[in-house]
Design a protein around this motif. Structure first.
Motif, PDB file in Angstrom:
ATOM      1  N   ARG A   1     -41.855  19.894  40.868  1.00  0.00           N
ATOM      2  CA  ARG A   1     -41.986  21.229  40.363  1.00  0.00           C
ATOM      3  C   ARG A   1     -43.066  22.003  41.229  1.00  0.00           C
ATOM      4  NH1 ARG A   1     -45.130  21.014  34.851  1.00  0.00           N
ATOM      5  NH2 ARG A   1     -45.631  18.935  35.901  1.00  0.00           N
ATOM      6  N   THR A   2     -43.818  21.160  41.922  1.00  0.00           N
ATOM      7  CA  THR A   2     -44.794  21.870  42.926  1.00  0.00           C
ATOM      8  C   THR A   2     -43.825  22.371  44.210  1.00  0.00           C
ATOM      9  OG1 THR A   2     -46.507  20.623  42.417  1.00  0.00           O
ATOM     10  CG2 THR A   2     -46.774  21.858  44.657  1.00  0.00           C
TER      11      THR A   2
ATOM     12  N   VAL B   1     -53.026  23.410  40.734  1.00  0.00           N
ATOM     13  CA  VAL B   1     -52.764  24.183  39.490  1.00  0.00           C
ATOM     14  C   VAL B   1     -51.916  23.516  38.557  1.00  0.00           C
ATOM     15  CG1 VAL B   1     -52.142  26.511  38.620  1.00  0.00           C
ATOM     16  CG2 VAL B   1     -53.453  26.299  40.721  1.00  0.00           C
ATOM     17  N   SER B   2     -51.047  22.918  39.026  1.00  0.00           N
ATOM     18  CA  SER B   2     -50.009  22.234  38.279  1.00  0.00           C
ATOM     19  C   SER B   2     -50.488  20.933  37.210  1.00  0.00           C
ATOM     20  CB  SER B   2     -48.803  22.088  38.880  1.00  0.00           C
ATOM     21  OG  SER B   2     -48.164  23.368  39.348  1.00  0.00           O
TER      22      SER B   2
ATOM     23  N   PRO C   1     -52.817  19.975  35.261  1.00  0.00           N
ATOM     24  CA  PRO C   1     -53.082  19.895  33.885  1.00  0.00           C
ATOM     25  C   PRO C   1     -51.920  20.217  32.901  1.00  0.00           C
ATOM     26  CG  PRO C   1     -53.936  21.760  34.740  1.00  0.00           C
ATOM     27  CD  PRO C   1     -53.543  20.966  35.761  1.00  0.00           C
ATOM     28  N   PHE C   2     -50.872  20.636  33.420  1.00  0.00           N
ATOM     29  CA  PHE C   2     -49.716  21.050  32.536  1.00  0.00           C
ATOM     30  C   PHE C   2     -48.766  19.976  32.250  1.00  0.00           C
ATOM     31  CE2 PHE C   2     -50.907  24.806  34.685  1.00  0.00           C
ATOM     32  CZ  PHE C   2     -51.137  25.893  33.409  1.00  0.00           C
ATOM     33  N   GLY C   3     -48.483  19.599  30.833  1.00  0.00           N
ATOM     34  CA  GLY C   3     -47.594  18.609  30.723  1.00  0.00           C
ATOM     35  C   GLY C   3     -48.123  17.241  30.616  1.00  0.00           C
TER      36      GLY C   3
ATOM     37  N   LYS D   1     -50.731  14.340  28.464  1.00  0.00           N
ATOM     38  CA  LYS D   1     -51.280  14.033  27.295  1.00  0.00           C
ATOM     39  C   LYS D   1     -52.245  12.922  27.724  1.00  0.00           C
ATOM     40  CE  LYS D   1     -47.465  15.576  24.222  1.00  0.00           C
ATOM     41  NZ  LYS D   1     -46.729  15.077  23.218  1.00  0.00           N
TER      42      LYS D   1
ATOM     43  N   THR E   1     -50.528  24.948  44.758  1.00  0.00           N
ATOM     44  CA  THR E   1     -49.824  24.787  43.463  1.00  0.00           C
ATOM     45  C   THR E   1     -49.882  23.552  42.747  1.00  0.00           C
ATOM     46  OG1 THR E   1     -48.332  26.531  44.614  1.00  0.00           O
ATOM     47  CG2 THR E   1     -47.440  25.163  42.733  1.00  0.00           C
TER      48      THR E   1
ATOM     49  N   LEU F   1     -44.290  16.168  39.189  1.00  0.00           N
ATOM     50  CA  LEU F   1     -45.258  17.099  39.655  1.00  0.00           C
ATOM     51  C   LEU F   1     -44.776  17.486  41.079  1.00  0.00           C
ATOM     52  CD1 LEU F   1     -47.942  18.535  39.368  1.00  0.00           C
ATOM     53  CD2 LEU F   1     -48.903  16.429  40.464  1.00  0.00           C
TER      54      LEU F   1
END
Length: 90
Positions: free
Chosen positions: A56-57, A20-21, A23-25, A27, A17, A53
């Motif tokens: 969230r993970t 996978v997480s 690259p999200f959020g 910039k 997880t 991160l």
């Protein structure tokens, strides 16, 4: 299911997880309009927050591990329910 197995499954799901997480959020300097540091890669993140991160993970991995353990205990979906190779017609 042993608690050590649950911990091992949780850790595996946590690592997957996290990757996978990643690259999200995030910039890049070009997207954020910030000047790059000399030698910085074009794809380097400007606003990387490892604590966010990890949180969230942790939540996502706990959810997926709980679903896996409950499915293991109650047998909602078994390997027999997943038919990858149907038998050819006779």
């Amino acid at each position: 299911m042993e608690w050590t197995s649950i911990v091992a499954i949780y850790l595996l799901v946590w690592v997957m997880t996290a990757f996978v997480s990643l690259p999200f959020g995030v910039k890049t300097a070009d997207e954020a309009g910030v000047a790059k540091v000399p030698g910085q890669a074009d794809s380097a993140p400007v606003n990387f927050m490892p604590g966010k991160l990890a949180l969230r993970t942790t939540v996502i991995a706990a959810f997926f591990t709980a679903i896996y353990v409950v499915n293991f205990e109650y047998g909602w979906i078994t390997i027999d329910d997943i038919n990858f190779w149907p038998e050819p017609p006779q």
